[in-house]
Design a protein around this motif. Structure first.
Motif, PDB file in Angstrom:
ATOM      1  N   VAL A 163     -15.262   6.819  37.967  1.00 56.19           N
ATOM      2  CA  VAL A 163     -14.189   8.000  37.661  1.00 56.19           C
ATOM      3  C   VAL A 163     -12.764   7.556  37.234  1.00 56.19           C
ATOM      4  O   VAL A 163     -12.109   8.007  36.100  1.00 56.19           O
ATOM      5  N   ASP A 164     -12.260   6.571  38.142  1.00 60.54           N
ATOM      6  CA  ASP A 164     -10.721   6.079  37.814  1.00 60.54           C
ATOM      7  C   ASP A 164     -11.088   5.183  36.173  1.00 60.54           C
ATOM      8  O   ASP A 164     -10.003   5.652  35.665  1.00 60.54           O
ATOM      9  N   GLU A 165     -11.869   4.594  36.139  1.00 63.95           N
ATOM     10  CA  GLU A 165     -12.166   3.808  34.974  1.00 63.95           C
ATOM     11  C   GLU A 165     -12.288   4.736  33.781  1.00 63.95           C
ATOM     12  O   GLU A 165     -11.597   4.477  32.589  1.00 63.95           O
ATOM     13  N   LEU A 166     -13.156   5.704  33.916  1.00 62.04           N
ATOM     14  CA  LEU A 166     -13.287   6.760  32.953  1.00 62.04           C
ATOM     15  C   LEU A 166     -11.786   7.460  32.346  1.00 62.04           C
ATOM     16  O   LEU A 166     -11.775   7.419  31.274  1.00 62.04           O
ATOM     17  N   TYR A 167     -11.159   7.785  33.322  1.00 60.34           N
ATOM     18  CA  TYR A 167      -9.974   8.519  33.228  1.00 60.34           C
ATOM     19  C   TYR A 167      -8.725   7.597  32.926  1.00 60.34           C
ATOM     20  O   TYR A 167      -7.515   8.028  32.584  1.00 60.34           O
ATOM     21  N   GLN A 168      -8.979   6.421  33.208  1.00 62.17           N
ATOM     22  CA  GLN A 168      -7.950   5.239  33.295  1.00 62.17           C
ATOM     23  C   GLN A 168      -6.609   5.792  34.022  1.00 62.17           C
ATOM     24  O   GLN A 168      -5.636   5.422  33.717  1.00 62.17           O
ATOM     25  N   GLY A 169      -6.777   6.328  35.118  1.00 64.94           N
ATOM     26  CA  GLY A 169      -5.769   6.724  35.973  1.00 64.94           C
ATOM     27  C   GLY A 169      -4.724   7.809  35.592  1.00 64.94           C
ATOM     28  O   GLY A 169      -3.931   8.089  36.053  1.00 64.94           O
ATOM     29  N   ARG A 170      -5.252   8.521  34.460  1.00 62.60           N
ATOM     30  CA  ARG A 170      -4.419   9.692  33.841  1.00 62.60           C
ATOM     31  C   ARG A 170      -4.980  10.953  34.263  1.00 62.60           C
ATOM     32  O   ARG A 170      -6.048  11.120  33.677  1.00 62.60           O
ATOM     33  N   VAL A 171      -4.368  11.840  34.464  1.00 60.85           N
ATOM     34  CA  VAL A 171      -4.640  13.375  34.203  1.00 60.85           C
ATOM     35  C   VAL A 171      -4.761  14.049  33.114  1.00 60.85           C
ATOM     36  O   VAL A 171      -3.824  13.627  32.261  1.00 60.85           O
ATOM     37  N   TYR A 282     -13.736  14.935  43.134  1.00 56.75           N
ATOM     38  CA  TYR A 282     -12.665  13.838  42.847  1.00 56.75           C
ATOM     39  C   TYR A 282     -12.273  13.911  41.568  1.00 56.75           C
ATOM     40  O   TYR A 282     -11.271  13.633  41.353  1.00 56.75           O
ATOM     41  N   GLU A 283     -13.422  14.148  40.763  1.00 56.60           N
ATOM     42  CA  GLU A 283     -12.957  14.258  39.027  1.00 56.60           C
ATOM     43  C   GLU A 283     -12.090  15.359  39.032  1.00 56.60           C
ATOM     44  O   GLU A 283     -11.494  15.209  37.914  1.00 56.60           O
ATOM     45  N   ALA A 284     -12.230  16.570  39.570  1.00 51.01           N
ATOM     46  CA  ALA A 284     -11.362  17.563  39.268  1.00 51.01           C
ATOM     47  C   ALA A 284      -9.867  17.430  39.595  1.00 51.01           C
ATOM     48  O   ALA A 284      -9.096  17.962  38.759  1.00 51.01           O
ATOM     49  N   ASN A 285      -9.596  16.385  40.175  1.00 46.84           N
ATOM     50  CA  ASN A 285      -8.363  15.880  40.469  1.00 46.84           C
ATOM     51  C   ASN A 285      -7.468  15.364  39.329  1.00 46.84           C
ATOM     52  O   ASN A 285      -6.117  15.190  39.170  1.00 46.84           O
ATOM     53  N   TYR A 286      -8.585  14.941  38.297  1.00 48.63           N
ATOM     54  CA  TYR A 286      -7.961  14.317  36.984  1.00 48.63           C
ATOM     55  C   TYR A 286      -7.862  15.350  35.884  1.00 48.63           C
ATOM     56  O   TYR A 286      -7.551  14.749  34.662  1.00 48.63           O
ATOM     57  N   ARG A 287      -8.100  16.524  36.231  1.00 49.20           N
ATOM     58  CA  ARG A 287      -8.182  17.517  35.235  1.00 49.20           C
ATOM     59  C   ARG A 287      -7.408  18.697  35.627  1.00 49.20           C
ATOM     60  O   ARG A 287      -6.979  19.202  36.393  1.00 49.20           O
ATOM     61  N   GLU A 288      -6.883  19.508  34.413  1.00 51.76           N
ATOM     62  CA  GLU A 288      -6.072  20.509  34.475  1.00 51.76           C
ATOM     63  C   GLU A 288      -6.786  21.807  34.066  1.00 51.76           C
ATOM     64  O   GLU A 288      -6.020  22.852  33.933  1.00 51.76           O
ATOM     65  N   ASP A 289      -7.983  21.508  33.508  1.00 52.67           N
ATOM     66  CA  ASP A 289      -8.841  22.916  33.019  1.00 52.67           C
ATOM     67  C   ASP A 289      -9.425  23.327  34.367  1.00 52.67           C
ATOM     68  O   ASP A 289      -9.060  23.040  35.488  1.00 52.67           O
ATOM     69  N   ILE A 290     -10.435  24.199  33.947  1.00 51.25           N
ATOM     70  CA  ILE A 290     -10.838  25.366  35.153  1.00 51.25           C
ATOM     71  C   ILE A 290     -12.242  24.484  35.582  1.00 51.25           C
ATOM     72  O   ILE A 290     -13.162  24.372  34.516  1.00 51.25           O
ATOM     73  N   CYS A 291     -12.657  24.168  36.767  1.00 53.13           N
ATOM     74  CA  CYS A 291     -13.765  23.407  37.165  1.00 53.13           C
ATOM     75  C   CYS A 291     -14.479  24.153  38.200  1.00 53.13           C
ATOM     76  O   CYS A 291     -14.031  25.107  38.988  1.00 53.13           O
ATOM     77  N   PRO A 332      -7.015  -1.338  50.000  1.00 52.90           N
ATOM     78  CA  PRO A 332      -6.336  -1.565  48.966  1.00 52.90           C
ATOM     79  C   PRO A 332      -7.177  -1.345  47.554  1.00 52.90           C
ATOM     80  O   PRO A 332      -6.668  -0.929  46.775  1.00 52.90           O
ATOM     81  N   THR A 333      -8.450  -1.510  47.791  1.00 50.97           N
ATOM     82  CA  THR A 333      -9.627  -1.041  46.724  1.00 50.97           C
ATOM     83  C   THR A 333      -9.920   0.082  46.526  1.00 50.97           C
ATOM     84  O   THR A 333     -10.803   0.485  45.878  1.00 50.97           O
ATOM     85  N   ASP A 334      -9.534   0.885  47.479  1.00 51.79           N
ATOM     86  CA  ASP A 334     -10.204   2.423  47.476  1.00 51.79           C
ATOM     87  C   ASP A 334      -9.579   3.085  46.015  1.00 51.79           C
ATOM     88  O   ASP A 334      -8.606   2.782  45.505  1.00 51.79           O
ATOM     89  N   PRO A 335     -10.403   4.041  45.636  1.00 52.71           N
ATOM     90  CA  PRO A 335      -9.938   5.129  44.389  1.00 52.71           C
ATOM     91  C   PRO A 335      -8.440   5.379  44.472  1.00 52.71           C
ATOM     92  O   PRO A 335      -7.852   5.560  45.427  1.00 52.71           O
ATOM     93  N   ARG A 336      -7.887   5.531  43.213  1.00 47.11           N
ATOM     94  CA  ARG A 336      -6.593   6.043  43.306  1.00 47.11           C
ATOM     95  C   ARG A 336      -6.341   7.339  43.893  1.00 47.11           C
ATOM     96  O   ARG A 336      -5.191   7.765  44.374  1.00 47.11           O
TER      97      ARG A 336
END
Length: 515
Positions: A163-171, A282-291, A332-336
């Protein structure tokens, strides 16, 4: 000694004779009631009927029918009571047997573990090592594996890292079009038309208004009802409507704790076995829409077991504290999005559970009901010839602002608050059930949003009263509270009118008939 023996023998004989006489009289009473007396009744009727006129025969027939109906009703009631008692007894026996089997299995498991440890200790001793030293080496090996995993840069969370790689760390940001910036009433209308025209799913405006008001009230919603009424398809359609598909998680009967829902850390591989549910949260943390996450058939297992932490966390008034522990330590290797081994539950996420009431499901407890919004869907909505309608792009912030605006513009009127207070006093005194701070807070939030969706204040109050208060009456012994129920219905008529509070009155009528 001889005299006492004679007395005791006479006493025993007399006692046995009395016992025999007791059962004999019972048998004779049954024989008289079902055979001899019936014959006598018939003979009396035949003798008396010789002087009957036409009117006498009519009255006799009516009385006879009434008596037969009463006897039949009495026999049926006795049969129902016996049947319920037998069912209850059978269930309790089955529960006891199941608990006994579980206890035996636990004992056998403990014995097997102990036996396994003894065998391992023997093998270690044969190799010339001490068991204590072997355990230390095993723990050191675990630590070295963990250090090696960190050195290689591998994460123990495979799905979350993806998921981190999919969103490249950006919301992601939500850009709303002007035509999407609409009010709640238009939002309800637009969804009803979208669902009908694009998905072939039909819902009443009242149901959708209650759904949006429920979203404003709680992050947990329960959709109850018979199969085929659109419980699962409603949040599914909402996901399509908001251009973000709802995630569907099928609850399994074997779920007992949080590990079934979130996953667990494998102590051998040092990898975390993530569930799809955890990935969606976890993925919902990367989004600003309704989940939405749909817990399909959520009461196939006990909700207060596997969902307990979420029930507690989502009750916290400060949303910054909505964090659930995933692992006890941080690497250190845990998801963002994991901080200190904890994952934040974002505010733009709702948990929508569907539930049936049958023998294969568990009863939903007050602990769950009180924290959730509840909608009963027992009737399919009629066909709607809706115009083609597009989906909508909307941010959580915009929707939340609509909810807050509704709460400010349509607060409960003083008259309604006074009526609620009177209802609370009456119900507390007669039924020992109270509204409570949580329910009052939900009513103050639900009703204004319900009104903003184009509905009526009393209708919204009726909706909440039926589901939050009257539902609790099911746990009471209502056979002794029939007069109190009538008084409550009369009080509602006096305060809101005879045509108001239809759902609550209908619910009370159902409860009256069931006892």
């Amino acid at each position: 000694m001889v005299e006492f023996s004679k007395f005791y023998i006479d006493f025993i004989l007399e006692l046995l004779q009395n016992i025999g006489s007791f059962f004999k009289k019972i048998f004779e009473a049954f024989a008289d009631f079902f055979f001899n007396d019936v014959k006598a009744y018939v003979n009396d009727l035949i003798d008396s009927s010789k002087n009957f006129g036409m009117l006498d025969w009519v009255v006799a027939a009516i009385v006879l029918i009434i008596n037969l109906a009463f006897i039949t009703f009495l026999i049926m009631k006795i049969y129902q009571w016996l049947r319920r008692y037998i069912r209850f007894t059978r269930r309790e026996v089955e529960k006891d047997e199941l608990l006994e089997e579980i206890s035996i299995l636990n004992m056998k498991t403990a014995e097997l573990i102990e036996e396994k440890n003894k065998i391992l200790a023997m093998k270690v001793s044969q190799l010339g090592l001490s068991p204590e030293r072997f355990q230390e080496d095993y723990e050191e090996d675990d630590e070295s594996k963990e250090e090696e995993q960190q050195d290689l840069g591998e994460s123990r969370f495979v799905k979350l890292t993806e998921v981190d790689e999919l969103y490249q760390g950006r919301v992601t940001t939500v850009i709303m079009e002007p035509e999407d910036m609409i009010g709640l009433q238009d939002l309800v209308e637009r969804f009803v038309n979208f669902s009908a025209s694009q998905l072939g799913l039909y819902y009443t405006r009242k149901t959708i208004s209650a759904f949006f008001a429920g979203l404003a009230t709680s992050k947990i919603m329960i959709l109850e009802g018979i199969s085929g009424t659109g419980k699962t398809s409603l949040p599914y359609a909402m996901g399509k409507f908001f251009n973000h598909d709802a995630a569907i998680v099928s609850v399994q009967p074997a779920w007992r704790d949080r590990t079934e829902l979130l996953g667990y850390l494998n102590e051998f591989t040092k990898k975390f076995n993530e569930s799809d549910f955890l990935r969606h949260v976890y993925e919902a943390n990367y989004r600003e829409d309704i989940c939405f996450i749909i817990l399909d058939e959520m009461n196939l297992a006990r909700i207060e077991y596997y969902f307990a932490e979420f029930l507690s966390i989502l009750e916290m008034p400060n949303s910054d504290e909505w964090k659930i522990e995933i692992v006890p330590n941080e690497l250190p290797t845990d998801p963002r999005m994991l901080s200190g081994g904890k994952l934040k539950i974002p505010q733009n996420l709702w948990f929508i559970g569907t539930a049936n009431r049958d023998d294969s499901t568990f009863t939903i407890t007050d602990k769950v009901y009180d924290r959730a919004s509840n909608i009963e869907m027992n009737v399919k909505a009629p066909y709607i010839d809706a115009p083609p309608t597009k989906s909508i792009t909307m941010s959580y912030e915009y929707l939340d602002n609509l909810f807050n605006k509704a709460e400010q513009e349509y607060p409960l009127s003083p008259k309604t608050l006074d009526a609620l207070n009177r209802l609370d006093i009456f119900i507390t005194s007669k039924f020992k059930v109270t509204f409570g701070n949580r329910i009052m807070k939900q009513i103050r939030r639900f009703v204004p949003v319900f009104v903003a969706c184009g509905r009526d204040e009393v209708e919204g109050l009726d909706f909440m009263f039926a589901r939050k208060i009257i539902r609790k009456f099911e746990a009471l012994n209502l056979s002794f509270l029939q007069d109190e129920i009538d008084q409550l219905m009369e009080l509602m008529d006096n305060m809101f009118g005879k045509d108001a509070f239809e759902e609550s009155k209908a619910y009370l009528e159902v409860l009256k008939r069931s006892y």
